[in-house]
Enzyme design. Structure first.
Site, PDB file in Angstrom:
ATOM      1  N   LYS A 145      20.796  36.187 -13.701  1.00  0.00           N
ATOM      2  CA  LYS A 145      19.817  35.119 -13.969  1.00  0.00           C
ATOM      3  C   LYS A 145      18.446  35.473 -13.389  1.00  0.00           C
ATOM      4  CE  LYS A 145      18.833  31.026 -11.315  1.00  0.00           C
ATOM      5  NZ  LYS A 145      19.318  29.888 -10.546  1.00  0.00           N
ATOM      6  N   GLN A 165      12.821  25.958  -0.502  1.00  0.00           N
ATOM      7  CA  GLN A 165      11.585  26.577   0.011  1.00  0.00           C
ATOM      8  C   GLN A 165      11.886  27.070   1.426  1.00  0.00           C
ATOM      9  OE1 GLN A 165       7.919  24.409  -0.630  1.00  0.00           O
ATOM     10  NE2 GLN A 165       8.854  23.217  -2.257  1.00  0.00           N
ATOM     11  N   ASP A 175      28.243  26.166  -8.298  1.00  0.00           N
ATOM     12  CA  ASP A 175      26.885  26.268  -7.745  1.00  0.00           C
ATOM     13  C   ASP A 175      26.742  25.234  -6.638  1.00  0.00           C
ATOM     14  OD1 ASP A 175      24.377  27.311  -7.493  1.00  0.00           O
ATOM     15  OD2 ASP A 175      23.746  26.929  -9.548  1.00  0.00           O
ATOM     16  N   HIS A 211      21.359  24.842   0.888  1.00  0.00           N
ATOM     17  CA  HIS A 211      21.119  25.874  -0.123  1.00  0.00           C
ATOM     18  C   HIS A 211      21.232  27.278   0.493  1.00  0.00           C
ATOM     19  CE1 HIS A 211      19.596  27.987  -3.514  1.00  0.00           C
ATOM     20  NE2 HIS A 211      18.570  28.430  -2.827  1.00  0.00           N
ATOM     21  N   ASP A 236       0.822  -1.223   0.000  1.00  0.00           N
ATOM     22  CA  ASP A 236       0.000   0.000   0.000  1.00  0.00           C
ATOM     23  C   ASP A 236       0.850   1.265   0.000  1.00  0.00           C
ATOM     24  OD1 ASP A 236       1.078  -0.105   2.485  1.00  0.00           O
ATOM     25  OD2 ASP A 236      -0.817   0.005   3.585  1.00  0.00           O
ATOM     26  N   GLY A 237       2.169   1.131  -0.107  1.00  0.00           N
ATOM     27  CA  GLY A 237       3.041   2.312  -0.181  1.00  0.00           C
ATOM     28  C   GLY A 237       3.647   2.714   1.160  1.00  0.00           C
ATOM     29  N   GLU A 238       3.239   2.056   2.244  1.00  0.00           N
ATOM     30  CA  GLU A 238       3.825   2.400   3.548  1.00  0.00           C
ATOM     31  C   GLU A 238       5.242   1.847   3.648  1.00  0.00           C
ATOM     32  OE1 GLU A 238       1.334   1.031   6.694  1.00  0.00           O
ATOM     33  OE2 GLU A 238      -0.317   2.366   6.155  1.00  0.00           O
TER      34      GLU A 238
HETATM   35  C1  R5P Z   1      19.622  28.502  -7.078  1.00  0.00           C
HETATM   36  O1  R5P Z   1      19.626  29.461  -6.307  1.00  0.00           O
HETATM   37  C2  R5P Z   1      20.526  27.339  -6.880  1.00  0.00           C
HETATM   38  O2  R5P Z   1      21.750  27.752  -6.360  1.00  0.00           O
HETATM   39  C3  R5P Z   1      20.748  26.558  -8.150  1.00  0.00           C
HETATM   40  O3  R5P Z   1      21.342  27.404  -9.104  1.00  0.00           O
HETATM   41  C4  R5P Z   1      19.457  26.037  -8.692  1.00  0.00           C
HETATM   42  O4  R5P Z   1      18.675  25.481  -7.695  1.00  0.00           O
HETATM   43  C5  R5P Z   1      19.717  24.999  -9.764  1.00  0.00           C
HETATM   44  O5  R5P Z   1      18.497  24.556 -10.284  1.00  0.00           O
HETATM   45  P1  R5P Z   1      18.354  24.153 -11.797  1.00  0.00           P
HETATM   46  O6  R5P Z   1      19.459  23.188 -12.090  1.00  0.00           O
HETATM   47  O7  R5P Z   1      16.989  23.512 -11.883  1.00  0.00           O
HETATM   48  O8  R5P Z   1      18.431  25.399 -12.612  1.00  0.00           O
END
Ligand code: R5P
Length: 328
Positions: free
Chosen positions: A200, A103, A226, A136, A43-45
């Site tokens: 960006k 988020q 990044d 992040h 059932d996904g549990e």
């Molecule tokens: C944004 O602020 C992050 O540092 C990354 O640049 C971003 O989350 C990368 O997401 P994607 O590869 O979908 O562009």
């Protein structure tokens, strides 16, 4: 207590999104990986069963909350609950990649702060500490009311960069958005390179638009830094624009290779000649299409050393004394 007795109290377990990394951490620690299994019911549990005694032990559970994010978050919570009910003395959630980190704020009305919700859930499940890497946004540490050790993958990247620096020649470090400028600047200083920034704008979760390059990239090797490559929109758009501005070559480096949706197709057709990532999350055989351009560095020793230090009540900050700190 002797070191051998103390090491006996240390247990490292892994969820399904942390197995390979946890095994490599255990190799570094010279201990066996804790015996446990996760079962998926029809059932996904999910059900987690720890198959050895953890009473009074210092337990670490390694699980990245990567794709499939919700299942992996839930597995981590169930693991923590399981260890708590089995009378573990202390539970540290080792989350090499922390999903939902993007988020992290209300940037418009009627949206959640899901990174905070996930932090609450981890704490409520019974974690005593968190060990994570390149969040992040560094302020996510404050979403937890328990101690957080926030590591950077920079020592691992710098070792690789230092080995290749001469080959790259005239180098410019590029931040693919303004959010990462501080870190990119430190890499630039450290590598004796110039700095450039991409202007960006994010149109949606899938699409980004890049307009200008702030700084000079003409005739230079670009090293783009990044924290995450998710759909690869950010790095691929940035690579296109720096090539239009006359860059000689583009290399990109990111701690977390989330690589979802159109990522592989975008990377395959992009001008990026080398993609350097770490093993904070499992990628299975999804890397196949970019295998010839991929360098996957391991953060297992760094995390293993952090676990050793936490277990022995030693400072973890010395592991952070690299030339670069964590993001933002
Ligand atoms: C944004 O602020 C992050 O540092 C990354 O640049 C971003 O989350 C990368 O997401 P994607 O590869 O979908 O562009």
């Amino acid at each position: 207590m002797s070191k051998a007795d103390s090491d006996h109290l240390l247990k490292v377990f892994a969820g399904r999104a942390g197995l390979d990394l946890a095994q490599a951490m255990c190799d570094r620690l010279e201990i066996p990986l804790g015996q446990a299994r996760t079962e998926l019911f029809p059932d996904g549990e999910l059900m987690v069963k720890v198959e050895e005694d953890v009473r009074g032990r210092d337990c670490f559970v390694v699980q990245s909350t990567s794709h499939p994010v919700n299942a992996n978050v839930m597995e981590l919570l169930i693991y923590i609950d399981c260890l708590r009910r089995a009378s573990a003395k202390r539970i540290t959630a080792v989350i090499p990649y922390f999903g939902y980190a993007r988020q992290d704020r209300k940037d418009e009305g009627r949206v959640p702060i899901t990174a905070k919700l996930v932090a609450n859930l981890i704490t409520a499940a019974g974690a005593d500490r968190v060990l994570c890497m390149d969040l992040h946004a560094a302020q996510i540490q404050g979403f937890f009311d328990i101690p957080v050790d926030h590591l950077s993958a920079a020592p691992v990247f710098l070792e690789y960069f230092d080995d290749h620096r001469d080959m790259w020649g005239n180098l410019v470090v590029v931040s693919p958005d303004v959010g990462n400028v501080k870190v990119a600047n430190k890499y630039a200083d450290s590598l004796g390179a110039d700095l450039a920034i991409i202007d960006k704008r994010r149109e949606s979760g899938m699409e980004v638009v890049t307009r200008n390059v702030i700084g000079d990239v003409e005739g230079k090797t670009v090293l783009m830094i990044d924290d995450i490559i998710s759909t690869a929109g950010t790095v691929c758009e940035a690579a296109k624009v720096v090539m239009e501005y006359g860059a000689k070559d583009v290399i990109c480096a990111a701690t977390h290779s989330v690589l979802v949706g159109p990522a592989m197709e975008r990377l395959t057709t992009s001008p990026i000649s080398s993609i350097i990532v770490t093993d904070t999350l499992p990628n299975g055989d999804r890397f196949q299409p970019i295998q010839d351009r991929l360098v996957r560095l391991t953060v297992a020793n760094l995390l293993g050393d952090a676990v050793h230090r936490i277990h022995h009540d030693q400072s973890v900050s010395s592991l952070l004394q690299a030339r670069i700190g964590t993001k933002r």
